[in-house]
Write an enzyme that holds these catalytic residues in place. Structure first.
Site, PDB file in Angstrom:
ATOM      1  N   ARG A  63      40.255   5.367  54.059  1.00  0.00           N
ATOM      2  CA  ARG A  63      39.809   6.763  54.107  1.00  0.00           C
ATOM      3  C   ARG A  63      39.969   7.432  52.743  1.00  0.00           C
ATOM      4  O   ARG A  63      39.162   8.262  52.344  1.00  0.00           O
ATOM      5  CB  ARG A  63      40.590   7.532  55.183  1.00  0.00           C
ATOM      6  CG  ARG A  63      40.198   7.108  56.593  1.00  0.00           C
ATOM      7  CD  ARG A  63      41.215   7.536  57.627  1.00  0.00           C
ATOM      8  NE  ARG A  63      41.274   8.959  57.803  1.00  0.00           N
ATOM      9  CZ  ARG A  63      42.312   9.602  58.348  1.00  0.00           C
ATOM     10  NH1 ARG A  63      43.372   8.926  58.747  1.00  0.00           N
ATOM     11  NH2 ARG A  63      42.286  10.900  58.488  1.00  0.00           N
ATOM     12  N   LYS A  88      44.531  20.279  56.201  1.00  0.00           N
ATOM     13  CA  LYS A  88      43.366  21.084  56.602  1.00  0.00           C
ATOM     14  C   LYS A  88      43.484  21.560  58.049  1.00  0.00           C
ATOM     15  O   LYS A  88      43.218  22.705  58.354  1.00  0.00           O
ATOM     16  CB  LYS A  88      42.061  20.293  56.435  1.00  0.00           C
ATOM     17  CG  LYS A  88      41.744  19.885  55.015  1.00  0.00           C
ATOM     18  CD  LYS A  88      40.334  19.315  54.893  1.00  0.00           C
ATOM     19  CE  LYS A  88      40.100  18.053  55.700  1.00  0.00           C
ATOM     20  NZ  LYS A  88      40.900  16.896  55.259  1.00  0.00           N
ATOM     21  N   ARG A 102      47.421   8.044  65.467  1.00  0.00           N
ATOM     22  CA  ARG A 102      45.966   7.912  65.522  1.00  0.00           C
ATOM     23  C   ARG A 102      45.570   6.531  65.034  1.00  0.00           C
ATOM     24  O   ARG A 102      46.177   6.003  64.107  1.00  0.00           O
ATOM     25  CB  ARG A 102      45.319   8.972  64.604  1.00  0.00           C
ATOM     26  CG  ARG A 102      44.983  10.250  65.303  1.00  0.00           C
ATOM     27  CD  ARG A 102      44.592  11.360  64.349  1.00  0.00           C
ATOM     28  NE  ARG A 102      43.565  11.014  63.375  1.00  0.00           N
ATOM     29  CZ  ARG A 102      43.010  11.901  62.540  1.00  0.00           C
ATOM     30  NH1 ARG A 102      43.381  13.178  62.590  1.00  0.00           N
ATOM     31  NH2 ARG A 102      42.100  11.540  61.664  1.00  0.00           N
ATOM     32  N   ARG A 121      31.362  16.415  53.895  1.00  0.00           N
ATOM     33  CA  ARG A 121      32.186  15.298  53.441  1.00  0.00           C
ATOM     34  C   ARG A 121      31.514  14.519  52.314  1.00  0.00           C
ATOM     35  O   ARG A 121      32.092  13.603  51.774  1.00  0.00           O
ATOM     36  CB  ARG A 121      32.313  14.390  54.636  1.00  0.00           C
ATOM     37  CG  ARG A 121      33.545  13.723  55.121  1.00  0.00           C
ATOM     38  CD  ARG A 121      34.846  14.325  55.079  1.00  0.00           C
ATOM     39  NE  ARG A 121      35.814  13.456  55.716  1.00  0.00           N
ATOM     40  CZ  ARG A 121      36.516  13.769  56.794  1.00  0.00           C
ATOM     41  NH1 ARG A 121      36.394  14.940  57.354  1.00  0.00           N
ATOM     42  NH2 ARG A 121      37.384  12.911  57.287  1.00  0.00           N
ATOM     43  N   ARG A 158      52.425  10.411  60.289  1.00  0.00           N
ATOM     44  CA  ARG A 158      51.884  11.431  61.204  1.00  0.00           C
ATOM     45  C   ARG A 158      51.768  10.882  62.626  1.00  0.00           C
ATOM     46  O   ARG A 158      51.385   9.740  62.845  1.00  0.00           O
ATOM     47  CB  ARG A 158      50.504  11.869  60.712  1.00  0.00           C
ATOM     48  CG  ARG A 158      49.827  12.867  61.649  1.00  0.00           C
ATOM     49  CD  ARG A 158      48.712  13.596  60.967  1.00  0.00           C
ATOM     50  NE  ARG A 158      47.508  12.805  60.849  1.00  0.00           N
ATOM     51  CZ  ARG A 158      46.364  13.289  60.352  1.00  0.00           C
ATOM     52  NH1 ARG A 158      46.291  14.529  59.911  1.00  0.00           N
ATOM     53  NH2 ARG A 158      45.311  12.520  60.276  1.00  0.00           N
TER      54      ARG A 158
HETATM   55  P1  AMP Z   1      39.300  13.893  60.065  1.00  0.00           P
HETATM   56  O1  AMP Z   1      40.053  14.238  61.294  1.00  0.00           O
HETATM   57  O2  AMP Z   1      38.615  15.083  59.424  1.00  0.00           O
HETATM   58  O3  AMP Z   1      40.136  13.121  59.064  1.00  0.00           O
HETATM   59  O4  AMP Z   1      38.097  12.919  60.495  1.00  0.00           O
HETATM   60  C1  AMP Z   1      38.339  11.697  61.151  1.00  0.00           C
HETATM   61  C2  AMP Z   1      37.119  10.810  61.060  1.00  0.00           C
HETATM   62  O5  AMP Z   1      35.993  11.462  61.679  1.00  0.00           O
HETATM   63  C3  AMP Z   1      36.639  10.492  59.648  1.00  0.00           C
HETATM   64  O6  AMP Z   1      37.366   9.422  59.055  1.00  0.00           O
HETATM   65  C4  AMP Z   1      35.182  10.140  59.906  1.00  0.00           C
HETATM   66  O7  AMP Z   1      35.057   8.854  60.505  1.00  0.00           O
HETATM   67  C5  AMP Z   1      34.793  11.153  60.980  1.00  0.00           C
HETATM   68  N1  AMP Z   1      34.290  12.394  60.357  1.00  0.00           N
HETATM   69  C6  AMP Z   1      34.864  13.631  60.424  1.00  0.00           C
HETATM   70  N2  AMP Z   1      34.126  14.526  59.756  1.00  0.00           N
HETATM   71  C7  AMP Z   1      33.067  13.852  59.247  1.00  0.00           C
HETATM   72  C8  AMP Z   1      31.947  14.227  58.439  1.00  0.00           C
HETATM   73  N3  AMP Z   1      31.774  15.485  58.009  1.00  0.00           N
HETATM   74  N4  AMP Z   1      31.060  13.251  58.104  1.00  0.00           N
HETATM   75  C9  AMP Z   1      31.206  11.990  58.531  1.00  0.00           C
HETATM   76  N5  AMP Z   1      32.240  11.560  59.277  1.00  0.00           N
HETATM   77  C10 AMP Z   1      33.163  12.485  59.643  1.00  0.00           C
END
Ligand code: AMP
Length: 216
Positions: free
Chosen positions: A168, A13, A157, A86, A124
């Protein structure tokens, strides 16, 4: 117009959002990037989000939807949403918001198997300074631990360790996967095979977006 990019963590993404934003001039809104920025700045929002992000859980809906609503400006700009919504609650909140501003949207699902996600995410690495993304197997930095672009520190990360990636993925399957059925019912849903290389995925996304914009 709003483009919602849906997909498992690691489905590309972030990479595709950058490419599409450059090509089409979308404003890229990544909720994950925003949380990581707020956490690095130790802001009140970052401190509240930190325990959730680090353990692979979702940040509470009210914090996320308020944050997104505060960032979207309906002045003719088109946005690409990466990582939001999400879950169903967030999707409904966004739907109400877009309907009240009469903004059209399309959802594109980057489809990838769980095994491929695990392989990609545990390999990653990201640059702390500029955010450039590497993969130890397919695209390592030229000098270990150093960014090719800005010489910043390249790290894993906190939430890309195997245990947290598995968590996740469970969160995705329980809470985000239902959005596929939800948006299919709304008739604004397209799917792209994310197992291809980044260039092929980008071309497939361009086909979808070009035909959507041409009203087909
Ligand atoms: P990502 O980089 O999109 O994988 O997001 C990393 C982390 O940020 C996720 O595992 C959540 O803890 C938090 N996060 C990102 N977007 C959301 C969302 N829309 N709702 C809730 N938590 C989020």
């Amino acid at each position: 117009m709003i483009v919602i990019l849906l997909g498992m963590p690691g489905s590309g993404k972030g990479t595709q959002s950058k490419l599409l934003s450059e090509k089409y001039g979308f404003k890229h809104l990544s909720t994950g990037d925003i949380f990581r920025g707020e956490m690095a700045a130790k802001s009140p929002l970052g401190l509240k989000a930190s325990e959730y992000v680090k353990s692979g859980k979702l940040v509470p809906d009210n914090l996320v939807t308020e944050m997104v609503a505060g960032k979207l400006e309906f002045d003719g700009a088109s946005y690409l949403l990466d990582g939001f919504p999400r879950n169903l609650e967030q999707a409904r909140a966004l739907g109400g918001f877009l309907a009240s501003h009469q903004v059209p949207f399309i959802v594109i699902f980057l489809n990838l198997t769980r095994e491929e996600v695990l392989k990609r995410l545990t390999a990653r690495r990201v640059c702390l300074a500029c955010g450039e993304v590497y993969n130890l197997t397919t695209r390592p930095p030229a000098v270990e631990g150093k960014c090719d672009k800005c010489q910043g520190a390249v790290i894993q990360r906190d939430d890309d360790t195997e245990a947290t990636v598995r968590k996740r993925l469970m969160v995705f399957e329980d809470l985000t996967q239902p959005l596929v059925a939800y948006y299919k019912g709304e008739g604004v849903f397209r799917e792209v095979d994310a197992a291809q290389g980044p260039e092929q995925v980008a071309s497939a996304l361009a086909v979808v977006l070009d035909s959507t914009m041409a009203g087909k």
